[in-house]
Write an enzyme that holds these catalytic residues in place. Structure first.
Site, short mmCIF file in Angstrom:
data_model
loop_
_atom_site.label_atom_id
_atom_site.label_comp_id
_atom_site.label_asym_id
_atom_site.label_seq_id
_atom_site.Cartn_x
_atom_site.Cartn_y
_atom_site.Cartn_z
CG ASP A 137 4.92 29.92 17.11
OD1 ASP A 137 4.55 31.04 17.46
OD2 ASP A 137 5.97 29.37 17.51
CG HIS A 169 6.12 30.21 20.94
ND1 HIS A 169 6.96 30.70 19.98
CD2 HIS A 169 6.53 30.76 22.11
CE1 HIS A 169 7.85 31.49 20.53
NE2 HIS A 169 7.62 31.55 21.83
C1 XUL Z 1 11.48 36.48 22.94
C2 XUL Z 1 12.09 35.16 22.75
C3 XUL Z 1 11.15 34.02 22.60
C4 XUL Z 1 11.64 32.76 23.22
C5 XUL Z 1 10.63 31.63 23.19
O1 XUL Z 1 12.38 37.52 23.02
O2 XUL Z 1 13.28 35.03 22.66
O3 XUL Z 1 10.90 33.84 21.25
O4 XUL Z 1 12.78 32.29 22.60
O5 XUL Z 1 9.42 31.98 23.78
#
Ligand code: XUL
Ligand code: CO
Length: 434
Positions: free
Chosen positions: A102, A99
């Protein structure tokens, strides 16, 4: 270069009899399974957020991990990236996922946040030049900051919609620049707490418009990866619009996106939705919408999204059985959306967690391949549906009407006799392979 992992060196395959806790016993990247290397089947990815950004908190207490790179500066963000690539090398990981939040510090406004992201993308691009680890997918975190508390594209405030759209654009640019193979949208807070303050129809229309803009932008910049939506039924929102694979597909159809967007399915989200992982995978396959998987394990009692590393070969085997039968993961992969337990403080715990996850997936894949090579399940299925191979049965799916079918039932005195579903025999059969 950092040296967070000390003297832990590259993890090698040593075979099932090895007692070395820092070796693969089942994941042998080069081993050929059904005509393809294990590495190319599984396409493992490390999740940047759980491994390097998650502090180990729970609802009753905060940070347990205290990593030296925690903090919101560019210098620390770069240290975090160095440690991430140190781990990718140790694991020989083919992919990673991130993300925006992150890997870059949040700025004081959008423009500063964007600059931070761009600088970090350049840094990651540099790191990737001397690493074999590629980007499986990127995504935007549109759920942690308080501005997103009432949703991103479904927020009643159009300024949040705008901020989210601009953020996704920067994350798609980042993913494209780093050669990402997919772009994921998980609707973290796209949902609601109470209908008393929510216009669901309007929010869904906004989410549909948002996703259409994402697809338009993908084509505009020539991004060749897949756009993937990740279903989850609840948490953090009480009701999330992307409940499960079937709900997502209905949404995609309503907004004309079913040929443009596929699904990223997560084991733990399937469990939260009251399904099995293979149910979600089989649903996506039936809709032609399987994109990628987030591999983890959910606690069956807690009702929370516990994001544990997978540790159940029979479950994983059934997931890969359906994936292999459908022709594999394509551009997708197996992303470990999984985190350590908060008491697992040491660097070695991070490595061991991934070794275990990779080994369990390898065992699952090999068991699935053996099942397919043996063909017993497919034979049983073919036999169960063999009645449909007659002309009369086929006609019901093409030319017949309720009238013509009724005439035939009367003329032939059709009187169906129930037949065994043979579930236990099939369960016993599966147990030969797992
Ligand atoms: C949350 C989840 C996230 C997504 C990406 O439950 O799975 O980490 O994979 O935003
Ligand atoms: Co996930």
């Amino acid at each position: 270069m950092t040296n967070f992992f000390g003297d832990i060196s590259r993890i090698e395959f040593e075979g099932a009899d090895s007692t070395n806790p820092l070796a693969f016993r089942h994941y042998n990247p080069d081993e050929i399974v059904m005509g393809k290397s294990m590495e190319d089947h599984l396409r493992f990815a490390v999740a940047y957020w759980h491994s390097f950004a998650w502090p180990g908190g729970d609802p009753f207490g905060g940070e347990t991990f205290q990593r030296p790179w925690f903090g919101e500066t560019m210098e620390l963000a770069k240290m975090k990236a160095d440690v991430a690539f140190e781990m990718f090398d140790i694991l020989n990981a083919p992919f990673y996922c991130f993300h925006d939040a992150d890997m870059r510090p949040e700025g004081s406004n959008f423009s500063e946040t964007k600059r931070n992201l761009e600088e970090m993308v350049d840094y990651l691009a540099l790191k990737m030049e001397s690493s074999r680890t590629k980007l499986l997918w990127g995504t935007a975190n549109l759920f942690s900051n308080r501005r997103f508390m009432s949703g991103a594209s479904t927020n009643p405030d159009p300024d949040v919609f705008a901020y989210s759209a601009a953020t996704v654009k920067t994350c798609m640019d980042a993913t494209h620049k780093l050669g990402g193979q997919n772009y994921v949208l998980w609707g973290g807070r796209e949902g609601y707490e109470t209908l008393l303050n929510t216009d669901m129809g309007q929010e869904l229309d906004h989410m549909g418009r948002f996703l259409n803009m994402v697809v338009e932008y993908k084509h505009k910049i020539g991004f060749e990866g897949e756009i993937l939506v990740e279903p989850k039924p609840q948490e953090p929102s009480k009701h999330q619009y992307d409940f499960d694979a079937a709900t997502c597909y209905g949404f995609l159809q309503k907004y004309g996106l079913e040929n443009e967007v596929k699904l990223n399915l997560e084991q733990g989200h399937a469990i939260l939705a009251g399904h099995s992982f293979e149910h979600e995978i089989a649903t996506a396959i039936a809709m032609g919408a399987l994109g990628s998987i987030d591999m983890n394990r959910n606690d069956y009692q807690s009702g929370w999204d516990t994001d544990q590393f997978p540790n159940n070969t029979p479950e994983v085997a059934l997931a890969y059985y359906h994936i292999l039968k459908a022709g594999g993961l394509g551009k997708g992969g197996t992303n470990f959306d999984a985190k350590l337990r908060r008491q697992s403080l040491d660097p070695v715990d991070l490595i061991a967690a991934h070794i275990g996850g990779m080994d369990i997936c390898a065992r699952g894949l090999k068991a699935a391949a053996k099942m397919l090579e043996d063909g017993g399940m497919e034979d049983a299925l073919a036999e169960r549906y063999s009645g449909w191979n007659t002309i009369e049965a086929a006609n019901m799916l093409t030319n017949d009407t309720l009238d013509t079918i009724t005439d035939r039932v009367l003329a032939k005195d059709i009187n169906p006799e129930p037949r065994s579903g043979r579930q236990e025999i099939l369960e016993n059969y599966i147990n030969r392979f797992v």
